[in-house]
Design a protein around this motif. Structure first.
Motif, PDB file in Angstrom:
ATOM      1  N   LEU A   1      41.005 -41.026  33.894  1.00 21.12           N
ATOM      2  CA  LEU A   1      39.674 -41.554  34.737  1.00 21.12           C
ATOM      3  C   LEU A   1      39.183 -40.318  35.304  1.00 21.12           C
ATOM      4  O   LEU A   1      38.008 -40.092  35.431  1.00 21.12           O
ATOM      5  N   ALA A   2      40.113 -39.650  35.748  1.00 19.87           N
ATOM      6  CA  ALA A   2      39.546 -37.994  36.424  1.00 19.87           C
ATOM      7  C   ALA A   2      39.059 -37.226  35.326  1.00 19.87           C
ATOM      8  O   ALA A   2      37.797 -36.602  35.789  1.00 19.87           O
ATOM      9  N   GLY A   3      39.363 -37.210  34.210  1.00 24.01           N
ATOM     10  CA  GLY A   3      38.896 -36.594  33.113  1.00 24.01           C
ATOM     11  C   GLY A   3      37.424 -37.044  32.677  1.00 24.01           C
ATOM     12  O   GLY A   3      36.529 -36.382  32.274  1.00 24.01           O
ATOM     13  N   ALA A   4      37.598 -38.360  32.635  1.00 23.16           N
ATOM     14  CA  ALA A   4      36.174 -39.037  32.350  1.00 23.16           C
ATOM     15  C   ALA A   4      35.093 -38.731  33.225  1.00 23.16           C
ATOM     16  O   ALA A   4      34.078 -38.306  33.103  1.00 23.16           O
ATOM     17  N   ALA A   5      35.413 -38.790  34.662  1.00 20.86           N
ATOM     18  CA  ALA A   5      34.637 -38.566  35.845  1.00 20.86           C
ATOM     19  C   ALA A   5      34.030 -37.100  35.682  1.00 20.86           C
ATOM     20  O   ALA A   5      32.895 -36.861  35.731  1.00 20.86           O
ATOM     21  N   ARG A   6      34.967 -36.003  35.564  1.00 17.60           N
ATOM     22  CA  ARG A   6      34.683 -34.882  35.517  1.00 17.60           C
ATOM     23  C   ARG A   6      33.779 -34.235  34.558  1.00 17.60           C
ATOM     24  O   ARG A   6      32.655 -33.796  34.585  1.00 17.60           O
ATOM     25  N   SER A   7      33.999 -35.010  33.058  1.00 19.37           N
ATOM     26  CA  SER A   7      33.128 -34.715  32.050  1.00 19.37           C
ATOM     27  C   SER A   7      31.924 -35.344  32.002  1.00 19.37           C
ATOM     28  O   SER A   7      30.864 -34.845  31.896  1.00 19.37           O
ATOM     29  N   PHE A   8      31.877 -36.573  32.721  1.00 17.41           N
ATOM     30  CA  PHE A   8      30.646 -37.233  32.742  1.00 17.41           C
ATOM     31  C   PHE A   8      29.545 -36.601  33.708  1.00 17.41           C
ATOM     32  O   PHE A   8      28.551 -36.387  33.528  1.00 17.41           O
ATOM     33  N   VAL A   9      30.298 -36.161  34.933  1.00 13.77           N
ATOM     34  CA  VAL A   9      29.405 -35.543  35.950  1.00 13.77           C
ATOM     35  C   VAL A   9      28.906 -34.231  35.387  1.00 13.77           C
ATOM     36  O   VAL A   9      27.621 -33.837  35.538  1.00 13.77           O
ATOM     37  N   ARG A  10      29.797 -33.446  34.652  1.00 15.02           N
ATOM     38  CA  ARG A  10      29.232 -32.063  34.393  1.00 15.02           C
ATOM     39  C   ARG A  10      28.195 -32.329  33.318  1.00 15.02           C
ATOM     40  O   ARG A  10      27.128 -31.748  33.178  1.00 15.02           O
ATOM     41  N   TRP A  11      28.160 -33.322  32.278  1.00 14.02           N
ATOM     42  CA  TRP A  11      27.016 -33.599  31.512  1.00 14.02           C
ATOM     43  C   TRP A  11      25.974 -33.731  32.295  1.00 14.02           C
ATOM     44  O   TRP A  11      24.753 -33.442  31.959  1.00 14.02           O
ATOM     45  N   HIS A  12      25.901 -34.560  32.957  1.00 15.36           N
ATOM     46  CA  HIS A  12      24.704 -35.015  34.005  1.00 15.36           C
ATOM     47  C   HIS A  12      24.089 -33.953  34.676  1.00 15.36           C
ATOM     48  O   HIS A  12      23.023 -33.853  35.091  1.00 15.36           O
ATOM     49  N   ALA A  13      25.123 -32.947  35.195  1.00 15.50           N
ATOM     50  CA  ALA A  13      24.749 -31.868  35.983  1.00 15.50           C
ATOM     51  C   ALA A  13      24.159 -30.837  34.903  1.00 15.50           C
ATOM     52  O   ALA A  13      23.043 -30.093  35.055  1.00 15.50           O
ATOM     53  N   GLU A  14      24.851 -30.379  33.800  1.00 20.06           N
ATOM     54  CA  GLU A  14      24.295 -29.409  32.986  1.00 20.06           C
ATOM     55  C   GLU A  14      23.007 -30.026  32.226  1.00 20.06           C
ATOM     56  O   GLU A  14      22.033 -28.843  31.960  1.00 20.06           O
ATOM     57  N   ARG A  15      22.838 -31.174  31.948  1.00 21.58           N
ATOM     58  CA  ARG A  15      21.611 -31.635  31.454  1.00 21.58           C
ATOM     59  C   ARG A  15      20.847 -32.489  32.321  1.00 21.58           C
ATOM     60  O   ARG A  15      20.371 -33.694  31.871  1.00 21.58           O
ATOM     61  N   HIS A  16      20.672 -32.049  33.692  1.00 22.96           N
ATOM     62  CA  HIS A  16      20.177 -32.697  34.540  1.00 22.96           C
ATOM     63  C   HIS A  16      18.597 -33.284  34.227  1.00 22.96           C
ATOM     64  O   HIS A  16      18.250 -34.301  34.627  1.00 22.96           O
ATOM     65  N   THR A  17      17.971 -32.375  33.556  1.00 21.44           N
ATOM     66  CA  THR A  17      16.399 -32.668  33.229  1.00 21.44           C
ATOM     67  C   THR A  17      16.495 -33.831  32.424  1.00 21.44           C
ATOM     68  O   THR A  17      15.655 -35.035  32.403  1.00 21.44           O
ATOM     69  N   THR A  18      17.227 -33.839  31.181  1.00 19.55           N
ATOM     70  CA  THR A  18      17.408 -34.680  30.169  1.00 19.55           C
ATOM     71  C   THR A  18      18.047 -36.016  30.854  1.00 19.55           C
ATOM     72  O   THR A  18      17.470 -37.154  30.620  1.00 19.55           O
ATOM     73  N   ALA A  19      19.116 -35.836  31.371  1.00 14.90           N
ATOM     74  CA  ALA A  19      19.788 -37.194  32.073  1.00 14.90           C
ATOM     75  C   ALA A  19      18.864 -37.825  33.096  1.00 14.90           C
ATOM     76  O   ALA A  19      18.903 -39.077  33.235  1.00 14.90           O
ATOM     77  N   ARG A  20      17.794 -37.243  33.755  1.00 14.44           N
ATOM     78  CA  ARG A  20      16.979 -38.066  34.641  1.00 14.44           C
ATOM     79  C   ARG A  20      16.119 -38.968  33.915  1.00 14.44           C
ATOM     80  O   ARG A  20      15.626 -39.987  34.217  1.00 14.44           O
TER      81      ARG A  20
END
Length: 212
Positions: free
Chosen positions: A97-116
């Motif tokens: 769960l920690a790994g999933a949250a960490r990676s999921f958040v990192r994706w949304h931060a790194e790709r924040h324009t796309t993710a919005r």
């Protein structure tokens, strides 16, 4: 930061979109939708950002909504892949769960324009396309719910309401795309680590796993 400048490990953002003209239009659409919103963006806006004529857009995409659907589908599939990769690893439920949250958040931060655009323009899709994207979102929900359920089963988590907690976890992580600033004080990795800890506290994890 524009979509073309976002990085998350891929050599070329949206590299799976071909030909090159179609990719340029898609990148331009993401930037326009993120800046102005889907409804305020015109096909002329998108074509202009891509350095192309409005007529050229229709060679690759029949409508503006088709462009949004392509963006949303690819984005949701990438986000789901991130969650599944962590959920299927060996380890305790807390570690996964920690790994999933960490990676999921990192994706949304790194790709924040796309993710919005991916996460917040869902209602602009037509009924058929929206149904398809909602199905992908439900798969993401199922992945996180499975990890939490396994943690409860194994006595690692204390979660009275698994569906509600799953929704809260995903909502918390997705919201990073709304506020993350690449020029801010925290990196995507740092935000991912922070949120992994927050998520573990949300589920009442008995022990904090070591960071892998």
């Amino acid at each position: 930061m524009s979509t073309a400048e976002e990085t998350s490990g891929e050599d070329a953002p949206w590299g799976e979109v071909t030909p090159e003209a179609a990719r340029r239009l898609l990148v331009a659409a993401v930037d326009a939708f993120a800046e102005r919103g889907y409804h305020a963006t015109t096909t002329r806006d998108i074509a202009g950002r891509a350095g192309m004529s409005p007529a050229a857009l229709y060679i690759h995409y029949k409508t503006k909504e088709e462009l949004l659907h392509r963006i949303s589908k690819i984005g949701h599939e990438r986000a789901l892949y991130v969650l599944e990769a962590e959920a299927d690893r060996d380890g305790t439920a807390a570690e996964r769960l920690a790994g999933a949250a960490r990676s999921f958040v990192r994706w949304h931060a790194e790709r924040h324009t796309t993710a919005r655009v991916v996460q917040y323009e869902l209602d602009a899709l037509g009924d058929e396309h929206r149904t398809e994207i909602v199905a992908l979102r439900r798969k993401s929900d199922a992945v996180v719910r499975r990890i939490i359920s396994e943690g409860v089963r194994d006595g690692e988590f204390d979660v009275p309401d698994i569906p509600g907690t799953t929704l809260a976890v995903l909502s918390l992580c997705i919201d990073v795309a709304r506020w993350f600033n690449a020029q801010g004080s925290r990196t995507p990795d740092e935000v991912g680590e922070l949120y992994a800890g927050l998520v573990l506290r949300m589920v009442g994890a008995r022990t904090a796993p070591d960071r892998r």
